[in-house]
Design a protein around this motif. Sequence first.
Motif, PDB file in Angstrom:
ATOM      1  N   PHE A  57       0.862  -1.386   0.740  1.00  0.00           N
ATOM      2  CA  PHE A  57      -0.089  -0.025  -0.104  1.00  0.00           C
ATOM      3  C   PHE A  57       0.969   1.155   0.018  1.00  0.00           C
ATOM      4  O   PHE A  57       1.750   0.995   1.154  1.00  0.00           O
ATOM      5  CB  PHE A  57      -0.853   0.146   1.210  1.00  0.00           C
ATOM      6  N   LEU A  58       0.711   2.229  -0.777  1.00  0.00           N
ATOM      7  CA  LEU A  58       2.244   2.866  -0.965  1.00  0.00           C
ATOM      8  C   LEU A  58       0.967   4.218  -0.939  1.00  0.00           C
ATOM      9  O   LEU A  58      -0.541   4.278  -1.399  1.00  0.00           O
ATOM     10  CB  LEU A  58       2.348   3.144  -2.586  1.00  0.00           C
ATOM     11  N   SER A  59       1.132   5.419  -0.275  1.00  0.00           N
ATOM     12  CA  SER A  59       0.604   7.219  -0.085  1.00  0.00           C
ATOM     13  C   SER A  59       2.038   7.785  -0.122  1.00  0.00           C
ATOM     14  O   SER A  59       3.109   7.203   0.182  1.00  0.00           O
ATOM     15  CB  SER A  59      -0.440   7.017   1.035  1.00  0.00           C
ATOM     16  N   PHE A  60       1.243   8.909  -0.116  1.00  0.00           N
ATOM     17  CA  PHE A  60       2.147  10.523  -0.333  1.00  0.00           C
ATOM     18  C   PHE A  60       2.284  10.386   0.985  1.00  0.00           C
ATOM     19  O   PHE A  60       3.559  11.500   1.540  1.00  0.00           O
ATOM     20  CB  PHE A  60       1.973  11.454  -1.134  1.00  0.00           C
ATOM     21  N   ALA A  61       1.363  11.049   1.766  1.00  0.00           N
ATOM     22  CA  ALA A  61       1.459  11.474   2.852  1.00  0.00           C
ATOM     23  C   ALA A  61       1.906  10.450   4.187  1.00  0.00           C
ATOM     24  O   ALA A  61       0.849   9.667   4.409  1.00  0.00           O
ATOM     25  CB  ALA A  61       0.351  12.433   3.242  1.00  0.00           C
ATOM     26  N   ARG A  62       2.887  11.195   5.025  1.00  0.00           N
ATOM     27  CA  ARG A  62       3.124  10.020   6.160  1.00  0.00           C
ATOM     28  C   ARG A  62       1.891  10.152   7.389  1.00  0.00           C
ATOM     29  O   ARG A  62       1.944   9.023   7.499  1.00  0.00           O
ATOM     30  CB  ARG A  62       4.409  10.554   6.930  1.00  0.00           C
ATOM     31  N   ALA A  63       1.149  11.162   7.319  1.00  0.00           N
ATOM     32  CA  ALA A  63       0.125  11.300   8.413  1.00  0.00           C
ATOM     33  C   ALA A  63      -1.203   9.969   7.647  1.00  0.00           C
ATOM     34  O   ALA A  63      -1.359   9.110   8.686  1.00  0.00           O
ATOM     35  CB  ALA A  63      -0.630  12.544   8.214  1.00  0.00           C
ATOM     36  N   THR A  64      -1.364  10.240   6.385  1.00  0.00           N
ATOM     37  CA  THR A  64      -2.100   8.824   5.927  1.00  0.00           C
ATOM     38  C   THR A  64      -1.603   7.604   6.359  1.00  0.00           C
ATOM     39  O   THR A  64      -2.702   7.083   6.656  1.00  0.00           O
ATOM     40  CB  THR A  64      -2.364   9.501   4.383  1.00  0.00           C
ATOM     41  N   ILE A  65      -0.121   7.643   5.876  1.00  0.00           N
ATOM     42  CA  ILE A  65       0.448   5.805   6.566  1.00  0.00           C
ATOM     43  C   ILE A  65       0.126   5.411   7.805  1.00  0.00           C
ATOM     44  O   ILE A  65      -0.083   4.890   8.190  1.00  0.00           O
ATOM     45  CB  ILE A  65       1.796   5.787   5.705  1.00  0.00           C
ATOM     46  N   ALA A  66       0.016   6.756   8.947  1.00  0.00           N
ATOM     47  CA  ALA A  66       0.019   6.720   9.895  1.00  0.00           C
ATOM     48  C   ALA A  66      -1.662   6.116  10.756  1.00  0.00           C
ATOM     49  O   ALA A  66      -1.659   4.962  10.797  1.00  0.00           O
ATOM     50  CB  ALA A  66      -0.006   7.658  10.564  1.00  0.00           C
ATOM     51  N   ARG A  67      -2.197   7.060  10.113  1.00  0.00           N
ATOM     52  CA  ARG A  67      -3.567   6.997   9.714  1.00  0.00           C
ATOM     53  C   ARG A  67      -4.240   5.362   9.450  1.00  0.00           C
ATOM     54  O   ARG A  67      -4.957   5.003   9.958  1.00  0.00           O
ATOM     55  CB  ARG A  67      -4.569   7.734   9.055  1.00  0.00           C
ATOM     56  N   VAL A  68      -4.053   4.802   8.379  1.00  0.00           N
ATOM     57  CA  VAL A  68      -4.130   3.572   7.506  1.00  0.00           C
ATOM     58  C   VAL A  68      -3.015   2.113   8.456  1.00  0.00           C
ATOM     59  O   VAL A  68      -4.061   1.502   8.218  1.00  0.00           O
ATOM     60  CB  VAL A  68      -2.614   3.318   6.264  1.00  0.00           C
ATOM     61  N   LEU A  69      -2.249   2.418   9.230  1.00  0.00           N
ATOM     62  CA  LEU A  69      -1.206   1.664  10.148  1.00  0.00           C
ATOM     63  C   LEU A  69      -2.546   1.471  10.959  1.00  0.00           C
ATOM     64  O   LEU A  69      -2.465   0.457  11.675  1.00  0.00           O
ATOM     65  CB  LEU A  69      -0.178   2.207  10.717  1.00  0.00           C
ATOM     66  N   GLU A  70      -3.127   2.756  11.454  1.00  0.00           N
ATOM     67  CA  GLU A  70      -4.033   2.216  12.811  1.00  0.00           C
ATOM     68  C   GLU A  70      -5.822   1.326  12.618  1.00  0.00           C
ATOM     69  O   GLU A  70      -6.164   0.822  12.826  1.00  0.00           O
ATOM     70  CB  GLU A  70      -4.787   3.811  13.343  1.00  0.00           C
ATOM     71  N   ASP A  71      -5.915   1.526  11.118  1.00  0.00           N
ATOM     72  CA  ASP A  71      -7.354   0.944  10.203  1.00  0.00           C
ATOM     73  C   ASP A  71      -7.236  -0.291   9.652  1.00  0.00           C
ATOM     74  O   ASP A  71      -8.266  -1.321  10.466  1.00  0.00           O
ATOM     75  CB  ASP A  71      -7.800   1.741   8.692  1.00  0.00           C
ATOM     76  N   VAL A  72      -5.470  -0.912   9.919  1.00  0.00           N
ATOM     77  CA  VAL A  72      -4.881  -1.881   9.888  1.00  0.00           C
ATOM     78  C   VAL A  72      -5.699  -2.718  10.540  1.00  0.00           C
ATOM     79  O   VAL A  72      -6.509  -4.095  10.719  1.00  0.00           O
ATOM     80  CB  VAL A  72      -3.868  -2.427   9.817  1.00  0.00           C
ATOM     81  N   LYS A  73      -5.551  -1.416  12.490  1.00  0.00           N
ATOM     82  CA  LYS A  73      -5.418  -2.849  13.282  1.00  0.00           C
ATOM     83  C   LYS A  73      -6.998  -3.669  12.820  1.00  0.00           C
ATOM     84  O   LYS A  73      -7.399  -4.784  13.950  1.00  0.00           O
ATOM     85  CB  LYS A  73      -4.992  -2.481  14.661  1.00  0.00           C
ATOM     86  N   ARG A  74      -8.448  -2.703  13.103  1.00  0.00           N
ATOM     87  CA  ARG A  74      -9.180  -2.949  13.233  1.00  0.00           C
ATOM     88  C   ARG A  74     -10.005  -3.957  11.699  1.00  0.00           C
ATOM     89  O   ARG A  74     -10.804  -4.379  12.004  1.00  0.00           O
ATOM     90  CB  ARG A  74     -10.113  -1.525  12.792  1.00  0.00           C
ATOM     91  N   ARG A  75      -9.054  -3.309  10.533  1.00  0.00           N
ATOM     92  CA  ARG A  75      -9.672  -4.102   9.322  1.00  0.00           C
ATOM     93  C   ARG A  75      -9.248  -5.229   9.102  1.00  0.00           C
ATOM     94  O   ARG A  75      -9.911  -6.174   7.391  1.00  0.00           O
ATOM     95  CB  ARG A  75     -10.345  -2.776   8.101  1.00  0.00           C
ATOM     96  N   VAL A  76      -7.967  -5.390   9.236  1.00  0.00           N
ATOM     97  CA  VAL A  76      -6.919  -6.484   8.977  1.00  0.00           C
ATOM     98  C   VAL A  76      -6.133  -7.939  10.089  1.00  0.00           C
ATOM     99  O   VAL A  76      -6.471  -6.800  11.207  1.00  0.00           O
ATOM    100  CB  VAL A  76      -5.628  -6.349   8.276  1.00  0.00           C
ATOM    101  N   PRO A  77      -7.082  -9.119   9.563  1.00  0.00           N
ATOM    102  CA  PRO A  77      -6.841  -9.492  11.011  1.00  0.00           C
ATOM    103  C   PRO A  77      -5.790  -9.746  11.090  1.00  0.00           C
ATOM    104  O   PRO A  77      -4.776  -9.746  10.533  1.00  0.00           O
ATOM    105  CB  PRO A  77      -7.046 -10.803  10.283  1.00  0.00           C
ATOM    106  N   GLU A  78      -5.338  -9.619  12.705  1.00  0.00           N
ATOM    107  CA  GLU A  78      -3.430  -9.674  12.976  1.00  0.00           C
ATOM    108  C   GLU A  78      -2.763 -10.703  12.795  1.00  0.00           C
ATOM    109  O   GLU A  78      -1.640 -10.522  12.348  1.00  0.00           O
ATOM    110  CB  GLU A  78      -3.047  -9.647  14.807  1.00  0.00           C
ATOM    111  N   PRO A  79      -2.759 -11.802  12.056  1.00  0.00           N
ATOM    112  CA  PRO A  79      -2.587 -12.987  11.835  1.00  0.00           C
ATOM    113  C   PRO A  79      -1.603 -12.495  10.607  1.00  0.00           C
ATOM    114  O   PRO A  79      -0.819 -12.673   9.928  1.00  0.00           O
ATOM    115  CB  PRO A  79      -3.162 -14.288  11.326  1.00  0.00           C
ATOM    116  N   GLN A  80      -2.201 -11.636   9.216  1.00  0.00           N
ATOM    117  CA  GLN A  80      -2.279 -10.987   8.354  1.00  0.00           C
ATOM    118  C   GLN A  80      -1.278  -9.813   8.671  1.00  0.00           C
ATOM    119  O   GLN A  80      -0.984  -9.213   7.234  1.00  0.00           O
ATOM    120  CB  GLN A  80      -3.218 -11.001   7.607  1.00  0.00           C
ATOM    121  N   HIS A  81      -1.355  -9.113   8.732  1.00  0.00           N
ATOM    122  CA  HIS A  81      -0.358  -7.788   9.144  1.00  0.00           C
ATOM    123  C   HIS A  81       1.049  -7.996   8.944  1.00  0.00           C
ATOM    124  O   HIS A  81       1.405  -6.959   7.977  1.00  0.00           O
ATOM    125  CB  HIS A  81      -0.320  -7.636  10.910  1.00  0.00           C
TER     126      HIS A  81
END
Length: 575
Positions: A57-81
């Motif tokens: 997953f590629l993005s320009f903004a570091r703030a967006t990356i940080a937000r995506v990393l937080e969303d991953v915890k809710r939307r992607v099962p932990e074994p797949q991280h």
Amino acid sequence: MGLDDLKICEKRQALLDSSRHLLVLGGPGCGKTTIALVKAATILSSETIRSSQKVLFLSFARATIARVLEDVKRRVPEPQHRQLEISTYHGFEWAIIQSFGYLITGHKRLRLLSPPEESSRMAGVPTANRRGKLQELLKTEQLLGFDLFPDLAAEILERSPRLRRIISDCYPTIFVDEFQDTNRDEWRLIKSLAEQSTVIALADPDQRIYEFRGADAARIGEFTEAVNPEVFDFANENNRSSGTDIPAFGNDLLTRTNKGKTYKDVKIIKYRYYGTEPFLPIKFAILDSIKRLIETGNPNWSLGVLVSSNDFMLKVSNHLESSSSRAKEIFHEVLIDPDGPSLAAMLIGGLLESASTTGEIEKQLLHDLIQHLRGCGGGDISQADLKLVAALEESSKTGQIRGRTRLQLIADTQAIAAGRLQLTMTGDPMKDWIQIRDLISAARHEALRAVADHGRYVRLLRRGTQLREGLTEQWKVHHSYKGAREIVSAALTQEHFTASTRTWKGVNLMTMHKSKGKEFDEVIIFEGYRNGRLLRDYASANDEAQARNTLRVAVTRARLRTMILTPSGNSCPML
């Protein structure tokens, strides 16, 4: 929204089921990133991906990356991280360059030219010639500027089919966020990978606010022509500010149908301009917003105060920090372009280092001051500062300088050098940093006062940061800050690659461009009477189109409410 409250409609299910290249369109808050992460989780849970492969997953903004990393915890099962790699474009490009750049450059070791250093090197160089100057620095000094990353990474992949196969085998699916803002070289890189990887582009054509760095209205059409993607359009949906008319205002702004309309959640406030206290209206608006947000009962409320330029932002910040009989001081965080603060940090780092004579200190100080003058504007430098730089460079050779203010500057540097020699360092990096900054603040010349001002916005000394730990370790080993400039430089480079983990709580002041990828409960957009205009005088049609796009991005950062303050005697013509 969490996984349980994400509505998987027929259109979203078709997106999740598709195995083709995809183009996902939609405006702010429509859920492009959310459905992308659910798509990533779907891929990672399927039998089509091997344990050695990853989804990128590629993005320009570091703030967006940080937000995506937080969303991953809710939307992607932990074994797949571990199989989901989230990176900025620069981070991904640098990984390619580090491993294979020597094949193109002929240099096995490259030194990164940090953005502030690059701005200093580019000072006075016409925009059209800057790329050539960077290429010259790469060839002659092995200095690699970040602006060359996309070109170099794209050339590596274009010239090596085998390497393209290797990377695509590692990343069979690549999500490309903010695709509308890619420049020509970033598109070359993505196009090369799309030969064998499945590319899923997330884009909002109306959020293209980076034309100055090469974003092109034709980019989405080029992607469609090159890979024939399946297209999913969520333009009419909004989840960030659902139930408000904020998205409607943003869309009306683009079609020029907003004037004369009344909106429930977007307020246009035409304030009376007071020449003696020009910033009182924004202070009153912020205090009203804070009161309203506190009354919601949310302890983590957030307010974004957005303006059009860095210079105007610093003026607003200075006013917010002051108190008067009419309005008290307002605590706030400032997100400033990094060039000035980063170069100020280099100068302060130089002064932290021990030296035996005032002459040595003064020589290093003048060198770092010249770099600050050249680069604090992001490469844009006034003729007056260019002349001052030339005079200081000549003075460093001859020891002579003319002009009352220039003589004052030399006297200030001598005073700082003498004061530094008398300072006793404590071993606490924060305390010693402030000691140095206070020494500079006492200067009378505006060039040194600007360094002190920029030094207030250095955010690299928090506990646990690379800079603080590096300086602390040096003190433990040497009982001095030996090599502080190199430690500062390394920390600044690392900061460029690291995802921002900053939480946007309380009052946050920034430019409208910097607000992209961020979300706040409420947003206040402040336009000054003469400075800080939302649309410059005598703007061209293209200038106005860009201003409307930028204002739409700023307005739609709010979840609950947006206020736009414009002076009644010189109101913005777009409102």
